[in-house]
Design a protein around this motif. Structure first.
Motif, PDB file in Angstrom:
ATOM      1  N   PRO A  76      63.150  62.464  73.413  1.00 19.38           N
ATOM      2  CA  PRO A  76      62.803  61.031  73.431  1.00 19.38           C
ATOM      3  C   PRO A  76      63.182  60.333  74.726  1.00 19.38           C
ATOM      4  O   PRO A  76      62.620  59.275  75.052  1.00 19.38           O
ATOM      5  N   ASP A  77      64.121  60.901  75.485  1.00 21.78           N
ATOM      6  CA  ASP A  77      64.501  60.321  76.772  1.00 21.78           C
ATOM      7  C   ASP A  77      63.576  60.763  77.898  1.00 21.78           C
ATOM      8  O   ASP A  77      63.664  60.252  79.023  1.00 21.78           O
ATOM      9  N   LEU A  78      62.674  61.731  77.604  1.00 17.52           N
ATOM     10  CA  LEU A  78      61.716  62.224  78.599  1.00 17.52           C
ATOM     11  C   LEU A  78      60.324  62.229  77.967  1.00 17.52           C
ATOM     12  O   LEU A  78      59.715  63.288  77.755  1.00 17.52           O
ATOM     13  N   PRO A  79      59.782  61.066  77.640  1.00 17.10           N
ATOM     14  CA  PRO A  79      58.507  61.002  76.935  1.00 17.10           C
ATOM     15  C   PRO A  79      57.317  61.401  77.803  1.00 17.10           C
ATOM     16  O   PRO A  79      57.291  61.162  79.008  1.00 17.10           O
ATOM     17  N   ALA A  80      56.349  62.009  77.148  1.00 14.84           N
ATOM     18  CA  ALA A  80      55.088  62.351  77.802  1.00 14.84           C
ATOM     19  C   ALA A  80      53.994  61.434  77.280  1.00 14.84           C
ATOM     20  O   ALA A  80      53.992  61.054  76.104  1.00 14.84           O
ATOM     21  N   VAL A  81      53.069  61.081  78.162  1.00 17.79           N
ATOM     22  CA  VAL A  81      51.910  60.279  77.782  1.00 17.79           C
ATOM     23  C   VAL A  81      50.672  61.050  78.233  1.00 17.79           C
ATOM     24  O   VAL A  81      50.332  61.051  79.420  1.00 17.79           O
ATOM     25  N   PHE A  82      50.038  61.745  77.299  1.00 14.53           N
ATOM     26  CA  PHE A  82      48.881  62.581  77.631  1.00 14.53           C
ATOM     27  C   PHE A  82      47.614  61.793  77.303  1.00 14.53           C
ATOM     28  O   PHE A  82      47.382  61.428  76.149  1.00 14.53           O
ATOM     29  N   ILE A  83      46.818  61.509  78.329  1.00  8.81           N
ATOM     30  CA  ILE A  83      45.684  60.589  78.197  1.00  8.81           C
ATOM     31  C   ILE A  83      44.381  61.383  78.207  1.00  8.81           C
ATOM     32  O   ILE A  83      43.941  61.865  79.254  1.00  8.81           O
ATOM     33  N   LYS A  84      43.777  61.532  77.055  1.00 10.43           N
ATOM     34  CA  LYS A  84      42.553  62.311  76.950  1.00 10.43           C
ATOM     35  C   LYS A  84      41.394  61.620  77.660  1.00 10.43           C
ATOM     36  O   LYS A  84      41.216  60.409  77.563  1.00 10.43           O
ATOM     37  N   GLY A  85      40.647  62.434  78.414  1.00 12.07           N
ATOM     38  CA  GLY A  85      39.457  61.920  79.073  1.00 12.07           C
ATOM     39  C   GLY A  85      39.677  61.290  80.426  1.00 12.07           C
ATOM     40  O   GLY A  85      38.732  60.788  81.032  1.00 12.07           O
ATOM     41  N   THR A  86      40.914  61.318  80.929  1.00  7.50           N
ATOM     42  CA  THR A  86      41.183  60.715  82.243  1.00  7.50           C
ATOM     43  C   THR A  86      41.603  61.780  83.245  1.00  7.50           C
ATOM     44  O   THR A  86      42.014  62.889  82.883  1.00  7.50           O
ATOM     45  N   ARG A 116      65.249  58.876  80.842  1.00  2.98           N
ATOM     46  CA  ARG A 116      64.495  57.712  81.322  1.00  2.98           C
ATOM     47  C   ARG A 116      63.472  58.083  82.400  1.00  2.98           C
ATOM     48  O   ARG A 116      63.364  57.438  83.439  1.00  2.98           O
ATOM     49  N   ILE A 117      62.719  59.141  82.128  1.00  2.43           N
ATOM     50  CA  ILE A 117      61.571  59.516  82.958  1.00  2.43           C
ATOM     51  C   ILE A 117      60.369  59.632  82.026  1.00  2.43           C
ATOM     52  O   ILE A 117      60.437  60.328  81.010  1.00  2.43           O
ATOM     53  N   VAL A 118      59.280  58.959  82.367  1.00  2.00           N
ATOM     54  CA  VAL A 118      58.060  59.087  81.592  1.00  2.00           C
ATOM     55  C   VAL A 118      57.039  59.866  82.410  1.00  2.00           C
ATOM     56  O   VAL A 118      56.934  59.688  83.626  1.00  2.00           O
ATOM     57  N   PHE A 119      56.300  60.746  81.723  1.00  2.00           N
ATOM     58  CA  PHE A 119      55.369  61.657  82.387  1.00  2.00           C
ATOM     59  C   PHE A 119      53.942  61.413  81.901  1.00  2.00           C
ATOM     60  O   PHE A 119      53.482  62.053  80.958  1.00  2.00           O
ATOM     61  N   PRO A 120      53.188  60.495  82.524  1.00  2.00           N
ATOM     62  CA  PRO A 120      51.773  60.337  82.179  1.00  2.00           C
ATOM     63  C   PRO A 120      50.932  61.433  82.844  1.00  2.00           C
ATOM     64  O   PRO A 120      51.144  61.784  84.010  1.00  2.00           O
ATOM     65  N   ASN A 121      49.976  61.982  82.094  1.00  2.00           N
ATOM     66  CA  ASN A 121      49.038  62.972  82.619  1.00  2.00           C
ATOM     67  C   ASN A 121      47.677  62.765  81.982  1.00  2.00           C
ATOM     68  O   ASN A 121      47.575  62.290  80.843  1.00  2.00           O
ATOM     69  N   GLY A 122      46.622  63.162  82.711  1.00  2.00           N
ATOM     70  CA  GLY A 122      45.264  63.074  82.188  1.00  2.00           C
ATOM     71  C   GLY A 122      44.721  64.442  81.829  1.00  2.00           C
ATOM     72  O   GLY A 122      44.976  65.423  82.535  1.00  2.00           O
ATOM     73  N   SER A 123      43.943  64.516  80.764  1.00  2.00           N
ATOM     74  CA  SER A 123      43.443  65.814  80.301  1.00  2.00           C
ATOM     75  C   SER A 123      42.401  66.411  81.236  1.00  2.00           C
ATOM     76  O   SER A 123      42.240  67.633  81.296  1.00  2.00           O
ATOM     77  N   ILE A 124      41.667  65.562  81.969  1.00  2.00           N
ATOM     78  CA  ILE A 124      40.650  66.057  82.901  1.00  2.00           C
ATOM     79  C   ILE A 124      41.299  66.603  84.172  1.00  2.00           C
ATOM     80  O   ILE A 124      40.759  67.498  84.827  1.00  2.00           O
ATOM     81  N   PRO A 163      39.872  53.166  76.070  1.00  2.00           N
ATOM     82  CA  PRO A 163      40.932  52.512  75.285  1.00  2.00           C
ATOM     83  C   PRO A 163      42.271  53.240  75.392  1.00  2.00           C
ATOM     84  O   PRO A 163      43.320  52.604  75.466  1.00  2.00           O
ATOM     85  N   GLN A 164      42.211  54.574  75.429  1.00  2.00           N
ATOM     86  CA  GLN A 164      43.460  55.338  75.490  1.00  2.00           C
ATOM     87  C   GLN A 164      44.170  55.179  76.837  1.00  2.00           C
ATOM     88  O   GLN A 164      45.390  55.297  76.922  1.00  2.00           O
ATOM     89  N   ARG A 192      36.949  73.757  81.852  1.00  2.00           N
ATOM     90  CA  ARG A 192      36.955  72.977  80.621  1.00  2.00           C
ATOM     91  C   ARG A 192      36.480  71.539  80.857  1.00  2.00           C
ATOM     92  O   ARG A 192      35.798  70.956  80.005  1.00  2.00           O
ATOM     93  N   SER A 193      36.834  70.981  82.004  1.00  2.00           N
ATOM     94  CA  SER A 193      36.422  69.609  82.304  1.00  2.00           C
ATOM     95  C   SER A 193      34.917  69.521  82.524  1.00  2.00           C
ATOM     96  O   SER A 193      34.269  68.565  82.084  1.00  2.00           O
ATOM     97  N   LEU A 194      34.347  70.501  83.192  1.00  2.00           N
ATOM     98  CA  LEU A 194      32.896  70.540  83.355  1.00  2.00           C
ATOM     99  C   LEU A 194      32.212  70.733  82.004  1.00  2.00           C
ATOM    100  O   LEU A 194      31.202  70.095  81.700  1.00  2.00           O
ATOM    101  N   ALA A 195      32.793  71.600  81.175  1.00  2.00           N
ATOM    102  CA  ALA A 195      32.207  71.880  79.863  1.00  2.00           C
ATOM    103  C   ALA A 195      32.276  70.674  78.945  1.00  2.00           C
ATOM    104  O   ALA A 195      31.456  70.529  78.032  1.00  2.00           O
ATOM    105  N   SER A 196      33.255  69.799  79.191  1.00  2.00           N
ATOM    106  CA  SER A 196      33.360  68.600  78.364  1.00  2.00           C
ATOM    107  C   SER A 196      32.160  67.690  78.554  1.00  2.00           C
ATOM    108  O   SER A 196      31.820  66.883  77.687  1.00  2.00           O
ATOM    109  N   GLU A 197      31.490  67.811  79.704  1.00  2.00           N
ATOM    110  CA  GLU A 197      30.280  67.052  79.972  1.00  2.00           C
ATOM    111  C   GLU A 197      29.055  67.786  79.433  1.00  2.00           C
ATOM    112  O   GLU A 197      28.170  67.187  78.831  1.00  2.00           O
ATOM    113  N   ASN A 198      29.019  69.084  79.683  1.00  2.00           N
ATOM    114  CA  ASN A 198      27.886  69.908  79.260  1.00  2.00           C
ATOM    115  C   ASN A 198      28.356  71.354  79.208  1.00  2.00           C
ATOM    116  O   ASN A 198      28.817  71.898  80.213  1.00  2.00           O
TER     117      ASN A 198
END
Length: 492
Positions: free
Chosen positions: A448-458, A426-434, A473-474, A215-221
């Motif tokens: 709400p005490d275990l928030p996720a931060v899903f960052i598209k394109g990273t 009080r645990i935050v889970f950042p992840n990148g879509s790529i 920006p995201q 999917r990540s390769l396809a996001s480019e072409n």
């Protein structure tokens, strides 16, 4: 620095340590590698390594053996009464470059935090035992590592008068998992955690990794993964015919004439070449320059550009061109495609062995705790020829761990930590879509005490790296969101 020859996947882990990419051993994607790079001498001079007397076995009171664990300190931003930030080391040497740059230091400056980084047992210079024999590796586990963190935190708090300070754990990839589990298992010691790109669900078979690569390769072409699949399939078929071996040896600049005696010989070469794409996808456009990383200019866009260049020939020829590009990038003259050589290195138990930089240790952890085997068992991915059995057999070859034992160990890991159902606060889970590892992490916050931060394109751990003007920006918003959470949690 140039390499006369490179044995992959082993070499890619070595490149990680020397050039700071992904970890040694089973190629970068096999480990994760946020902190798996040796430090630059100038950085080490500023943040001199220190040593902490640690217990060998935290779960056996009758065992009084101790060893010295490496750690680093940055007091530049600390204000009395401020929090303590603890960066958790992972499956390679702790890199003190992280003591002078990175998003966590931006947070530390704003919050007046003292910053510590603890190297993981059995990695870098933190050698608990005389060698890496199977018997000694039984002291290598995430549970022992968490106990190291707990003991380190307790003693350091007492020695530095920080008992009443609020401690925050940081980590990316496997250390991200440790950051979450540290808060889970020792809530009285750690107030909050930032668990970036943390795989929380252990699984023996992890074909989803390669599905994300597709999917990540396809996001480019959209054509890119189709071309990769056609090339990999072509190579897979040619490996069945000994008459093709001379050409394959030449096409991929192998160090010696290709010899396919067993299916694992074929699988080893196929996985090695697939790793060129897997590694680039995992760290696509991450800002790793401050670590001294080579190859950051090779991105998904670059690889898909090569795969789409019809002037290079058919997809198989373009696949070979990608391999040459990666070899040129890392100054590698030839690839050692011998599984027997890899087996020799991975079973060398000396601290001076070729796999002692982290490969032997990390693969042991996968065999005894996590699995994470990125197999080609799914039809929805672009590669051929390295099924689950190829990976699991290595556990028996390297450590005498059977497939049944691997499965049981993985089940116990999920039972112990809770998998996706981790119950804490009080645990935050950042992840990148790529990043392919997001498939095993928490990407949607249901608590709400275990928030996720899903960052598209990273990609992998992108939010941990220093900010730059060209950041999406995201990604900037994600870093800001994590900081706001820390501000809120530290008031509680």
């Amino acid at each position: 620095m140039a390499f006369e020859a490179c044995r992959l996947p082993l070499c890619k882990f070595t490149l990680l340590f020397l050039f700071s990419l992904f970890v040694f051993g089973k190629t970068q994607h096999k480990g994760f590698g946020r902190f798996n790079q040796e430090q630059h001498s100038s950085t080490a001079d500023v943040f001199g390594e220190q040593w902490f007397l640690q217990k060998l076995d935290h779960f056996n009171g009758a065992d009084s053996r101790e060893w010295k664990q490496r750690y680093f300190v940055n007091e530049a931003f600390y204000k009395p009464g401020g929090p303590v930030f603890l960066m958790i080391g992972g499956e390679g040497p702790a890199n003190p470059a992280w003591m002078q740059s990175g998003t966590w230091l931006t947070y530390a400056e704003k919050l007046g935090a003292l910053c510590l980084m603890l190297e993981h047992r059995f990695y870098g210079k933190s050698h608990p035992t005389a060698d890496l024999s199977n018997d000694n590796l039984r002291f290598l586990s995430s549970r022992q590592a968490l106990a190291d963190l707990a003991h380190f935190r307790t003693v350091m708090a007492e020695d530095r008068g920080l008992t009443n300070s609020k401690w925050v754990a940081f980590g990316g990839s496997y250390p991200g998992s440790l950051a979450a589990w540290f808060r889970l298992k020792f809530p009285h010691l750690v107030h909050a955690s930032v668990a970036t790109s943390a795989p929380l669900h252990a699984t023996v078979n992890f074909p989803e990794y390669l599905e994300v690569v597709w999917r990540s390769l396809a996001s480019e072409n959209a054509e890119c993964p189709l071309l990769v699949k056609k090339a990999s399939d072509t190579l897979f078929e040619r490996l069945k015919d000994p008459k093709t071996y001379d050409n394959i040896t030449k096409d991929f600049s192998l160090c010696s004439k290709l010899q396919i005696q067993t299916e694992r010989d074929s699988a080893y070469l196929l996985e090695t070449l697939a790793g060129n794409f897997m590694d680039v996808v995992q760290y696509n456009e991450d800002n790793r320059a401050f670590e001294g990383v080579v190859g950051t200019n090779v991105t998904i866009k670059v690889l898909c550009g090569v795969m789409g260049d019809t002037s290079l020939g058919d997809p198989y020829a373009r696949y070979a061109a990608v391999s040459r590009l990666m070899m040129d990038t890392f100054s590698i003259k030839c690839l050692d495609a011998s599984f027997d050589n890899y087996l020799r290195d991975m079973t060398n138990t000396s601290w001076e062995g070729a796999a002692a930089g982290g490969g032997r240790q990390w693969v042991y952890q996968t065999c005894t705790e996590f699995g994470f085997y990125q197999s080609t068992d799914s039809p929805n991915q672009p590669f051929s020829g390295f099924p689950l059995v190829f990976h699991v057999q290595q556990c028996a070859d390297f450590y005498n761990v059977s497939a049944e034992q691997v499965a049981e160990a993985v089940a116990q890991t999920n039972e112990y930590y809770g998998s996706y159902g981790i119950s804490s606060s009080r645990i935050v889970f950042p992840n990148g879509s790529i990043d392919p590892w997001h498939a095993l992490g928490i990407t949607q916050g249901t608590n709400p005490d275990l928030p996720a931060v899903f960052i598209k394109g990273t990609a992998h751990c992108a939010n941990m790296y220093p900010a730059r003007a060209e950041d999406l920006p995201q990604l900037t918003l994600a870093r800001d969101h994590v900081f706001l959470l820390l501000q809120q949690w530290l008031k509680k």
